[in-house]
Design an enzyme around this catalytic site. Structure first.
Site, PDB file in Angstrom:
ATOM      1  N   ASN A   9      13.640 -35.993  22.658  1.00 47.22           N
ATOM      2  CA  ASN A   9      14.449 -35.286  21.657  1.00 47.22           C
ATOM      3  C   ASN A   9      14.393 -33.800  21.985  1.00 47.22           C
ATOM      4  O   ASN A   9      13.443 -33.112  21.657  1.00 47.22           O
ATOM      5  CB  ASN A   9      13.884 -35.560  20.256  1.00 47.22           C
ATOM      6  CG  ASN A   9      14.712 -34.914  19.141  1.00 47.22           C
ATOM      7  OD1 ASN A   9      15.539 -34.039  19.387  1.00 47.22           O
ATOM      8  ND2 ASN A   9      14.474 -35.340  17.920  1.00 47.22           N
ATOM      9  N   ARG A  90      18.063 -38.231  22.333  1.00 45.47           N
ATOM     10  CA  ARG A  90      18.799 -37.874  21.131  1.00 45.47           C
ATOM     11  C   ARG A  90      19.841 -36.815  21.480  1.00 45.47           C
ATOM     12  O   ARG A  90      19.517 -35.754  22.012  1.00 45.47           O
ATOM     13  CB  ARG A  90      17.856 -37.323  20.063  1.00 45.47           C
ATOM     14  CG  ARG A  90      18.595 -36.891  18.792  1.00 45.47           C
ATOM     15  CD  ARG A  90      17.859 -35.809  18.052  1.00 45.47           C
ATOM     16  NE  ARG A  90      18.604 -35.324  16.895  1.00 45.47           N
ATOM     17  CZ  ARG A  90      18.384 -34.160  16.307  1.00 45.47           C
ATOM     18  NH1 ARG A  90      17.438 -33.347  16.769  1.00 45.47           N
ATOM     19  NH2 ARG A  90      19.102 -33.795  15.274  1.00 45.47           N
ATOM     20  N   HIS A 179      22.226 -35.879  11.774  1.00 49.56           N
ATOM     21  CA  HIS A 179      21.061 -36.639  11.284  1.00 49.56           C
ATOM     22  C   HIS A 179      21.402 -38.114  11.101  1.00 49.56           C
ATOM     23  O   HIS A 179      20.704 -38.839  10.393  1.00 49.56           O
ATOM     24  CB  HIS A 179      20.529 -36.089   9.951  1.00 49.56           C
ATOM     25  CG  HIS A 179      19.976 -34.710  10.011  1.00 49.56           C
ATOM     26  ND1 HIS A 179      20.078 -33.821   8.958  1.00 49.56           N
ATOM     27  CD2 HIS A 179      19.352 -34.032  11.000  1.00 49.56           C
ATOM     28  CE1 HIS A 179      19.524 -32.674   9.285  1.00 49.56           C
ATOM     29  NE2 HIS A 179      19.071 -32.775  10.520  1.00 49.56           N
ATOM     30  N   ARG A 238      19.987 -22.045   7.496  1.00 47.52           N
ATOM     31  CA  ARG A 238      21.440 -22.159   7.407  1.00 47.52           C
ATOM     32  C   ARG A 238      21.897 -22.063   5.957  1.00 47.52           C
ATOM     33  O   ARG A 238      21.229 -22.547   5.043  1.00 47.52           O
ATOM     34  CB  ARG A 238      21.919 -23.485   7.997  1.00 47.52           C
ATOM     35  CG  ARG A 238      21.573 -23.704   9.457  1.00 47.52           C
ATOM     36  CD  ARG A 238      22.193 -25.008   9.945  1.00 47.52           C
ATOM     37  NE  ARG A 238      21.744 -25.345  11.290  1.00 47.52           N
ATOM     38  CZ  ARG A 238      21.074 -26.449  11.600  1.00 47.52           C
ATOM     39  NH1 ARG A 238      20.767 -27.317  10.659  1.00 47.52           N
ATOM     40  NH2 ARG A 238      20.702 -26.683  12.842  1.00 47.52           N
ATOM     41  N   GLU A 385      12.983 -41.405  13.539  1.00 51.24           N
ATOM     42  CA  GLU A 385      14.127 -41.274  14.436  1.00 51.24           C
ATOM     43  C   GLU A 385      13.805 -41.774  15.837  1.00 51.24           C
ATOM     44  O   GLU A 385      14.665 -42.359  16.511  1.00 51.24           O
ATOM     45  CB  GLU A 385      14.573 -39.816  14.483  1.00 51.24           C
ATOM     46  CG  GLU A 385      15.189 -39.315  13.180  1.00 51.24           C
ATOM     47  CD  GLU A 385      15.528 -37.848  13.220  1.00 51.24           C
ATOM     48  OE1 GLU A 385      16.714 -37.529  13.374  1.00 51.24           O
ATOM     49  OE2 GLU A 385      14.603 -37.023  13.091  1.00 51.24           O
TER      50      GLU A 385
END
Length: 397
Positions: A9, A90, A179, A238, A385
């Site tokens: 990842n 990923r 996601h 963000r 994940e």
């Protein structure tokens, strides 16, 4: 030895990895590389009883990947003996091209590169990870697993922006989400645990990046992130949802360039912009023990964060025509007891009732934190994940 998948990842300045048995879900080894491109980088590698930390310059992802593979040989387990059948990568942005995992070939690499304009912090570094893994593990199939794939088939009413169609189609502007690997994994786990096939779920993936999704059965019908991961919930750095005219205003009145506005919205806003810190644990500490002004700013930021989540829950409940389960996941969702309580307290008028004792834990396994009489179940389900990536990679190879 069981078959394994090496999951990689690659972030903008980091690299997480795990060696996983996808059948059992057992992680044989794992690690994290941080501060790639800075003066001094850090690598943490864990295998069995061995924990190794290395601090040295890591100028780029290629160097980091090479050191990671060296650690497998030096500390274990040796990759040549690990029966690796795939390397799963990923990839944040798969655009409209990918609705599932893909065996990496020249075409897939070209499309990942083409989509870098939609994920400039992630797709390029992921592509480096693929190329280095190909060089160092040339006999092992490389599989790309896309964050956006779960949201590829959003209904048009959720996927489309009310933008001139010609412009939107010419520049591939639509809502792609992010996601998705986590939302798919968590919603599937909830369905397995509750034995329901047509559950109406809201999944809250709350970490430094944060997103919400509305899922009916096994299909996503809406999600909070848009063409990029900037839209939606308030995040660590963000803004989340913001009037797009703010961008025009800053350019015209403040004289900010496109790059300066991009930096502001993506890296200097969210909790960091409101409080000076993007770590939710630090924001909680400031809200409890900072000076009066700092406490006020931290409390306001937490209220903004919670309010945005509640707005999405209300909207998604109406959109789905009901609600069976709300699930908290990811770093903040799994560990911030106060946040879960504050969100659920705002939902009491809708009949959401939390069990304080059940909520007062940071579970390693899926738990229900709502109490009897709640109109919808509230759960905490740890995401995985890496396991999801490994499982998807196996469907290709």
């Amino acid at each position: 030895m069981p078959q394994t998948v090496l999951v990689i990842n690659s972030g903008s300045s980091s690299l997480k990895y795990q060696l996983i048995d996808p059948d059992s879900g057992h992680s044989l080894a794992q690690g994290l590389v941080e501060r790639i491109g800075e003066d001094i980088g850090h690598i943490h590698h864990r295998y069995s009883v061995h924990d190794v930390d290395i601090n040295e310059p890591l100028p780029d992802h290629a160097t980091a990947m090479k050191l990671v593979l060296d650690l497998f040989e030096e500390v274990g387990p040796p990759l040549a003996e690990a029966n690796i059948v795939a390397v799963g990568h990923r990839i944040v942005q798969g655009g409209r091209y990918f609705n599932g995992p893909a065996l990496v070939d020249d075409r897939v690499e070209r499309l990942i590169d083409e989509l870098s304009s939609l994920a400039p912090l992630h797709n390029p570094s992921a592509l480096v990870g693929i190329k280095v893994a190909q060089d160092l593990l040339p006999e092992i199939p490389q599989v790309a697993v896309f964050d956006t794939a779960f949201f590829q088939d959003l209904p048009a009413e959720s996927a489309l922006y009310a933008l001139d169609r010609d412009v939107a189609e010419r520049y591939s502007i639509r809502r792609y989400g992010a996601h998705g690997t986590s939302h798919r994994y968590v919603s599937h786990r909830v369905s397995e645990i509750l034995g329901g096939r047509d559950l109406k779920q809201i999944v809250l993936h709350l970490g430094n990046g944060a997103s919400a999704s509305a899922i009916i059965g096994d299909r996503a019908v809406d999600t909070s992130m848009g063409m990029t991961p900037l839209e939606g919930l308030v995040m660590g750095t963000r803004t989340g949802d913001i009037d797009p005219a703010v961008v025009l205003y800053l350019q015209r009145v403040a004289g900010m360039s496109v790059d300066e506005v991009d930096e502001l919205l993506n890296r200097r806003s969210g909790m960091k912009g409101l409080t000076g810190d993007n770590d939710m644990r630090q924001v909680r500490d400031i809200a409890r023990s900072g000076d009066h002004s700092a406490r006020k700013r931290a409390r306001e930021a937490l209220d903004v964060y919670v309010n945005r989540i509640v707005k999405y829950i209300g909207a998604y409940t109406a959109e789905m025509g009901g609600l069976d389960v709300i699930t908290f996941t990811a770093g903040i969702g799994e560990n911030d007891i106060d946040l879960r309580r504050e969100v659920c307290a705002r939902l009491e008028p809708l009949g959401i009732l939390i069990d304080e004792e059940a909520n007062n834990q940071r579970p390693r396994h899926a738990v229900t934190i709502s109490r009897k009489g709640s109109v919808a179940r509230v759960m905490v389900v740890p995401t995985n994940e890496e396991l999801a990536i490994a499982t998807q990679a196996m469907t290709v190879v």
